[in-house]
Enzyme design. Structure first.
Site, mmCIF file in Angstrom:
data_model
loop_
_atom_site.group_PDB
_atom_site.id
_atom_site.type_symbol
_atom_site.label_atom_id
_atom_site.label_comp_id
_atom_site.label_asym_id
_atom_site.label_seq_id
_atom_site.Cartn_x
_atom_site.Cartn_y
_atom_site.Cartn_z
ATOM 1 N N LYS A 83 0.848 -1.195 0.000
ATOM 2 C CA LYS A 83 0.000 0.000 0.000
ATOM 3 C C LYS A 83 0.882 1.243 0.000
ATOM 4 O O LYS A 83 1.751 1.393 0.861
ATOM 5 C CB LYS A 83 -0.820 -0.009 1.296
ATOM 6 C CG LYS A 83 -2.318 0.055 1.105
ATOM 7 C CD LYS A 83 -2.972 -0.086 2.463
ATOM 8 C CE LYS A 83 -4.383 0.392 2.445
ATOM 9 N NZ LYS A 83 -4.971 0.382 3.789
HETATM 10 C C1 E4P Z 1 -8.398 1.164 3.908
HETATM 11 O O1 E4P Z 1 -7.562 0.469 3.373
HETATM 12 C C2 E4P Z 1 -8.186 1.868 5.173
HETATM 13 O O2 E4P Z 1 -7.412 1.059 6.014
HETATM 14 C C3 E4P Z 1 -9.462 2.141 5.896
HETATM 15 O O3 E4P Z 1 -10.584 1.758 5.167
HETATM 16 C C4 E4P Z 1 -9.540 3.451 6.587
HETATM 17 O O4 E4P Z 1 -10.779 3.551 7.239
HETATM 18 P P1 E4P Z 1 -11.099 4.637 8.362
HETATM 19 O O5 E4P Z 1 -11.363 5.926 7.675
HETATM 20 O O6 E4P Z 1 -12.321 4.112 9.041
HETATM 21 O O7 E4P Z 1 -9.896 4.691 9.258
#
Ligand code: E4P
Length: 216
Positions: A83
């Protein structure tokens, strides 16, 4: 639509995978930090449990650092997807890593222009954070719809991964919008299965059965 769970908690991941409907896992530095476990054994365990892709995020913010960390992360297991954040250096890193056959999930996407560039750079997944847009009074789902439409127009193979999902309605809307994947907290996954009429109906069936004294 593929279902991913957005967690680094091994108990949640085991539970979800055991049902047979979890296709992958996404993590991020905040989720990893919450587990208070050493990084390497934690992510190795996660990758061994999950049948599909597991996103592991770099923490470097410069191109060289992201590439170095991305290469290291990709060696942990075959199902690792690196990522990278959606910055200028992040786009360069996506281009470089995907050119070497390393799959990348480009994260922290908040606009259609960012998503267009990410697809051109060769990302495997683009992660629009719809809940965080909703939090600031923008309709996050509009971004998911825009990206799906733009990618379809040009035949990009980058998969739209609806992220930052907060409720079952987000999941339904992401599916209607044509997102390839929705990643959600384990609690939301559990909500997807529940309906009060299912519980009431099951109770009535079992009560009637018991009253009649029928045997299977
Ligand atoms: C996605 O890959 C992220 O880890 C995640 O969906 C972030 O979500 P949040 O905004 O609830 O922290």
């Amino acid at each position: 639509m593929k279902i991913f769970i957005d967690t680094a908690n091994v108990a949640e991941i085991r539970d979800g995978v055991s049902i047979g409907i979890v296709d992958g896992v996404t993590t991020n530095p905040s989720l990893i930090a919450k587990e208070k476990r050493p990084f390497r054994p934690l992510v190795e365990e996660i990758c061994s449990i999950v049948p599909g892709d597991v996103s592991l995020e770099v923490v470097a913010t410069d191109f060289e650092g992201m590439v170095k960390e991305g290469e290291e992360l990709s060696k942990i297991a075959k199902n690792v997807v690196v990522k990278c954040p959606l910055t200028k250096d992040g786009l360069r890193a996506v281009r470089h890593l995907s050119g070497k056959g390393i799959r990348v999930n480009q994260t922290l996407c908040f606009s259609a222009t960012q998503a267009l560039l990410s697809a051109k750079a060769g990302a495997t997944y683009i992660s629009p954070f719809l809940g965080r847009l909703d939090d600031i009074s923008h309709v996050g789902m509009d971004l998911v719809r825009d990206i799906v439409e733009i990618y379809r127009n040009y035949g990009f193979t980058t998969q739209v991964l609806a992220a930052s999902i907060r409720s079952p309605l987000h999941v339904v809307d992401a599916a209607k919008a044509g997102a390839h994947v929705a990643t959600m907290p384990f609690a939301v996954l559990e909500q997807l299965m529940k309906h009060p009429l299912t519980d009431i109906g099951l109770k009535k069936f079992l009560d009637d059965w018991a009253k009649a004294g029928v045997k299977l």
